[in-house]
Design a protein around this motif. Structure first.
Motif, PDB file in Angstrom:
ATOM      1  N   GLN A 183       0.845  -1.173   0.000  1.00  0.00           N
ATOM      2  CA  GLN A 183       0.000   0.000   0.000  1.00  0.00           C
ATOM      3  C   GLN A 183       0.887   1.231   0.000  1.00  0.00           C
ATOM      4  O   GLN A 183       2.050   1.181   0.328  1.00  0.00           O
ATOM      5  CB  GLN A 183      -0.913   0.000   1.233  1.00  0.00           C
ATOM      6  N   GLY A 184       0.306   2.380  -0.352  1.00  0.00           N
ATOM      7  CA  GLY A 184       1.083   3.602  -0.398  1.00  0.00           C
ATOM      8  C   GLY A 184       1.546   4.024   0.987  1.00  0.00           C
ATOM      9  O   GLY A 184       0.883   3.766   1.991  1.00  0.00           O
ATOM     10  N   LEU A 185       2.680   4.698   1.056  1.00  0.00           N
ATOM     11  CA  LEU A 185       3.213   5.186   2.311  1.00  0.00           C
ATOM     12  C   LEU A 185       2.776   6.625   2.508  1.00  0.00           C
ATOM     13  O   LEU A 185       2.765   7.417   1.590  1.00  0.00           O
ATOM     14  CB  LEU A 185       4.740   5.112   2.304  1.00  0.00           C
ATOM     15  N   LYS A 186       2.444   6.981   3.745  1.00  0.00           N
ATOM     16  CA  LYS A 186       2.100   8.354   4.055  1.00  0.00           C
ATOM     17  C   LYS A 186       3.365   9.095   4.442  1.00  0.00           C
ATOM     18  O   LYS A 186       4.077   8.693   5.340  1.00  0.00           O
ATOM     19  CB  LYS A 186       1.083   8.406   5.202  1.00  0.00           C
ATOM     20  N   ALA A 187       3.632  10.191   3.753  1.00  0.00           N
ATOM     21  CA  ALA A 187       4.852  10.935   3.999  1.00  0.00           C
ATOM     22  C   ALA A 187       4.736  11.758   5.268  1.00  0.00           C
ATOM     23  O   ALA A 187       3.670  12.285   5.596  1.00  0.00           O
ATOM     24  CB  ALA A 187       5.140  11.860   2.815  1.00  0.00           C
ATOM     25  N   THR A 188       5.831  11.860   6.004  1.00  0.00           N
ATOM     26  CA  THR A 188       5.881  12.689   7.192  1.00  0.00           C
ATOM     27  C   THR A 188       5.950  14.145   6.773  1.00  0.00           C
ATOM     28  O   THR A 188       6.752  14.517   5.925  1.00  0.00           O
ATOM     29  CB  THR A 188       7.131  12.347   8.024  1.00  0.00           C
ATOM     30  N   PRO A 189       5.111  15.025   7.342  1.00  0.00           N
ATOM     31  CA  PRO A 189       5.150  16.434   6.956  1.00  0.00           C
ATOM     32  C   PRO A 189       6.444  17.087   7.394  1.00  0.00           C
ATOM     33  O   PRO A 189       7.099  16.623   8.324  1.00  0.00           O
ATOM     34  CB  PRO A 189       3.941  17.028   7.709  1.00  0.00           C
ATOM     35  N   PRO A 190       6.841  18.177   6.732  1.00  0.00           N
ATOM     36  CA  PRO A 190       8.074  18.854   7.105  1.00  0.00           C
ATOM     37  C   PRO A 190       8.038  19.316   8.549  1.00  0.00           C
ATOM     38  O   PRO A 190       7.023  19.794   9.042  1.00  0.00           O
ATOM     39  CB  PRO A 190       8.118  20.051   6.141  1.00  0.00           C
ATOM     40  N   ALA A 191       9.165  19.170   9.241  1.00  0.00           N
ATOM     41  CA  ALA A 191       9.258  19.598  10.628  1.00  0.00           C
ATOM     42  C   ALA A 191       9.545  21.088  10.685  1.00  0.00           C
ATOM     43  O   ALA A 191      10.332  21.617   9.908  1.00  0.00           O
ATOM     44  CB  ALA A 191      10.375  18.828  11.337  1.00  0.00           C
ATOM     45  N   ALA A 192       8.910  21.767  11.640  1.00  0.00           N
ATOM     46  CA  ALA A 192       9.106  23.202  11.769  1.00  0.00           C
ATOM     47  C   ALA A 192      10.539  23.539  12.146  1.00  0.00           C
ATOM     48  O   ALA A 192      11.025  24.636  11.901  1.00  0.00           O
ATOM     49  CB  ALA A 192       8.143  23.757  12.822  1.00  0.00           C
ATOM     50  N   SER A 193      11.253  22.582  12.756  1.00  0.00           N
ATOM     51  CA  SER A 193      12.620  22.824  13.200  1.00  0.00           C
ATOM     52  C   SER A 193      13.629  22.658  12.076  1.00  0.00           C
ATOM     53  O   SER A 193      14.814  22.815  12.296  1.00  0.00           O
ATOM     54  CB  SER A 193      12.971  21.868  14.345  1.00  0.00           C
ATOM     55  N   ALA A 243      10.080  15.943  -2.965  1.00  0.00           N
ATOM     56  CA  ALA A 243      10.986  15.723  -1.841  1.00  0.00           C
ATOM     57  C   ALA A 243      10.195  15.720  -0.543  1.00  0.00           C
ATOM     58  O   ALA A 243       9.290  16.531  -0.352  1.00  0.00           O
ATOM     59  CB  ALA A 243      12.052  16.810  -1.808  1.00  0.00           C
ATOM     60  N   VAL A 244      10.526  14.783   0.353  1.00  0.00           N
ATOM     61  CA  VAL A 244       9.864  14.665   1.657  1.00  0.00           C
ATOM     62  C   VAL A 244      10.947  14.648   2.730  1.00  0.00           C
ATOM     63  O   VAL A 244      11.739  13.709   2.786  1.00  0.00           O
ATOM     64  CB  VAL A 244       9.018  13.374   1.739  1.00  0.00           C
ATOM     65  N   PRO A 245      11.027  15.659   3.577  1.00  0.00           N
ATOM     66  CA  PRO A 245      12.093  15.715   4.576  1.00  0.00           C
ATOM     67  C   PRO A 245      11.841  14.788   5.753  1.00  0.00           C
ATOM     68  O   PRO A 245      10.758  14.217   5.919  1.00  0.00           O
ATOM     69  CB  PRO A 245      12.075  17.183   5.026  1.00  0.00           C
ATOM     70  N   ASN A 246      12.884  14.633   6.575  1.00  0.00           N
ATOM     71  CA  ASN A 246      12.780  13.938   7.868  1.00  0.00           C
ATOM     72  C   ASN A 246      12.342  12.479   7.744  1.00  0.00           C
ATOM     73  O   ASN A 246      11.453  12.016   8.458  1.00  0.00           O
ATOM     74  CB  ASN A 246      11.821  14.690   8.809  1.00  0.00           C
ATOM     75  N   GLN A 247      12.995  11.746   6.848  1.00  0.00           N
ATOM     76  CA  GLN A 247      12.713  10.327   6.671  1.00  0.00           C
ATOM     77  C   GLN A 247      13.889   9.498   7.191  1.00  0.00           C
ATOM     78  O   GLN A 247      15.042   9.778   6.870  1.00  0.00           O
ATOM     79  CB  GLN A 247      12.465  10.012   5.196  1.00  0.00           C
ATOM     80  N   LYS A 248      13.608   8.483   7.999  1.00  0.00           N
ATOM     81  CA  LYS A 248      14.647   7.638   8.589  1.00  0.00           C
ATOM     82  C   LYS A 248      15.048   6.520   7.636  1.00  0.00           C
ATOM     83  O   LYS A 248      14.196   5.909   6.989  1.00  0.00           O
ATOM     84  CB  LYS A 248      14.136   7.017   9.898  1.00  0.00           C
ATOM     85  N   ASP A 249      16.359   6.249   7.583  1.00  0.00           N
ATOM     86  CA  ASP A 249      16.824   5.123   6.787  1.00  0.00           C
ATOM     87  C   ASP A 249      17.039   3.906   7.684  1.00  0.00           C
ATOM     88  O   ASP A 249      16.727   3.924   8.874  1.00  0.00           O
ATOM     89  CB  ASP A 249      18.093   5.493   6.015  1.00  0.00           C
ATOM     90  N   ALA A 250      17.567   2.826   7.105  1.00  0.00           N
ATOM     91  CA  ALA A 250      17.722   1.570   7.853  1.00  0.00           C
ATOM     92  C   ALA A 250      18.705   1.686   9.011  1.00  0.00           C
ATOM     93  O   ALA A 250      18.650   0.893   9.955  1.00  0.00           O
ATOM     94  CB  ALA A 250      18.167   0.459   6.905  1.00  0.00           C
ATOM     95  N   LYS A 251      19.605   2.650   8.975  1.00  0.00           N
ATOM     96  CA  LYS A 251      20.573   2.844  10.051  1.00  0.00           C
ATOM     97  C   LYS A 251      20.142   3.916  11.048  1.00  0.00           C
ATOM     98  O   LYS A 251      20.908   4.302  11.922  1.00  0.00           O
ATOM     99  CB  LYS A 251      21.934   3.204   9.465  1.00  0.00           C
ATOM    100  N   GLY A 252      18.906   4.410  10.893  1.00  0.00           N
ATOM    101  CA  GLY A 252      18.386   5.406  11.827  1.00  0.00           C
ATOM    102  C   GLY A 252      18.773   6.834  11.495  1.00  0.00           C
ATOM    103  O   GLY A 252      18.462   7.755  12.268  1.00  0.00           O
ATOM    104  N   ARG A 253      19.419   7.056  10.361  1.00  0.00           N
ATOM    105  CA  ARG A 253      19.810   8.407   9.978  1.00  0.00           C
ATOM    106  C   ARG A 253      18.617   9.148   9.370  1.00  0.00           C
ATOM    107  O   ARG A 253      17.788   8.557   8.685  1.00  0.00           O
ATOM    108  CB  ARG A 253      20.966   8.352   8.971  1.00  0.00           C
ATOM    109  N   THR A 254      18.536  10.447   9.615  1.00  0.00           N
ATOM    110  CA  THR A 254      17.455  11.253   9.071  1.00  0.00           C
ATOM    111  C   THR A 254      17.890  11.867   7.752  1.00  0.00           C
ATOM    112  O   THR A 254      18.919  12.536   7.674  1.00  0.00           O
ATOM    113  CB  THR A 254      17.050  12.370  10.045  1.00  0.00           C
TER     114      THR A 254
END
Length: 342
Positions: free
Chosen positions: A80-90, A259-270
């Motif tokens: 199913q489609g993934l819901k993207a995390t909205p941009p963080a204000a920080s 582009a979708v910011p603030n996405q974690k990869d397999a090693k936990g990096r943002t």
């Protein structure tokens, strides 16, 4: 409805909203042109939403492709489609970055750091990929190690794995081809100029299926181009020099990538991810390709994020399970035979 939304975006720009990036402007122009053009394009294409391992183009299949129908074999279950995390204000520096900026940056990084390799036809490309799957129902995460040995010229059986399961992939038969190609000879013939690469993808289904410029590409064709580029980048971890940067830049030219910011990869990096809104699919449906995750400063590629749903088992009574997948290429090498580790 898309045209109205994008006209509203254009209006908001005059009212003091943040400037639109180049990719969004291109989408608005493309939609306006489409709205003024008679709708006589090809029929919708049935599409799978999981990475495919092979698209076989035998005689009957090639005819189906020319007719606008994708025929896919040896694929996994739909996700199913993934819901993207909205941009963080920080993270204000990341809120307005365009997919084209990210992908052009990734192309530049790849050109600077890619390893040049010229394997012999009788050798194999070895790759080791790490996949972390999280059951969305239970939260349990399992890791898999996939090791592949791909025949360089495609003449020998290749050992391929997916999610820890492996099998021998036999050489293609007469009048068969596959997308994305795995043999080095075919990969080496693909253009390393992004615009030429896009146009070459339009030509691969037959001599009559062609466009002479990017301006003539229809919305349906852009969807097909994205499908091909995403498959190339996801399923061919080692390429001839210059091809991966060209594929990144070509992907950045596809209307609908974002582009979708603030996405974690397999090693936990943002990181910042690039994904695709396919306008040819029903609203809310997930498109092919998942998320390509990049370092937000250097644009170095970090890995993929995707989602899959298992079937109900052989009896069909087992409840389907949905997983989030995070994966990355751990290592690769050129070796002399299958199952030989570097």
């Amino acid at each position: 409805m898309h045209d109205i939304d994008e006209l509203r975006e254009l209006k908001e720009y005059d009212a003091g909203a943040p400037p639109l990036d180049d990719e969004t402007r291109r989408r608005v122009r493309a939609r306006l042109v489409a709205a003024m053009t008679p709708a006589n394009g090809p029929a919708p294409v049935a599409r799978h939403r999981r990475p495919v391992l092979r698209i076989a183009l035998t005689g009957a299949v090639a005819a189906a492709m020319a007719a606008g129908v994708l025929v896919v074999v040896q694929h996994d279950d739909d996700g199913q489609g993934l819901k993207a995390t909205p941009p963080a204000a920080s993270s204000p520096a990341m809120t307005n970055v365009s997919a084209q900026t990210v992908l052009n940056g990734a192309a530049g990084y790849a050109r600077k750091h890619e390893r040049t390799v010229s394997p012999r036809d009788d050798q194999f490309i070895y790759t080791k990929e790490i996949i972390k799957e999280t059951d969305l129902g239970t939260g349990v995460t399992k890791s898999h190690v996939d090791e592949d040995w791909r025949s360089v010229d495609g003449s020998q059986p290749s050992w391929v794995m997916e999610i820890g399961k492996g099998w021998w992939s036999q050489p293609l038969g007469k009048n068969e081809s596959m997308w994305p190609p795995q043999d080095w000879g075919t990969l080496r013939k693909l253009p390393t100029d992004p615009e030429k690469l896009i146009l070459s993808l339009l030509h691969k289904t037959g001599p009559d299926d062609r466009n002479d410029s990017l301006a003539e590409i229809s919305e349906q064709e852009w969807s097909e181009i994205h499908f091909s580029l995403a498959g190339l980048l996801k399923l061919v971890p080692v390429m001839p020099q210059g091809l991966r940067p060209a594929a990144y830049e070509a992907l950045g030219m596809v209307p609908g990538v974002k582009a979708v910011p603030n996405q974690k990869d397999a090693k936990g990096r943002t990181g910042v991810a690039v994904t695709y809104d396919d306008p040819t699919l029903p609203e809310g449906a997930g498109g092919f390709g998942g998320y390509f995750i990049f370092d937000p400063q250097t644009y170095r590629f970090l890995g993929f994020r995707d989602q899959r749903t298992s079937d109900g088992g052989k009896s069909g009574t087992k409840k389907p399970t949905t997983y989030t997948q995070l994966s990355y290429l751990d290592s690769w090498a050129v070796v002399d035979k299958a199952k030989q580790r570097p």
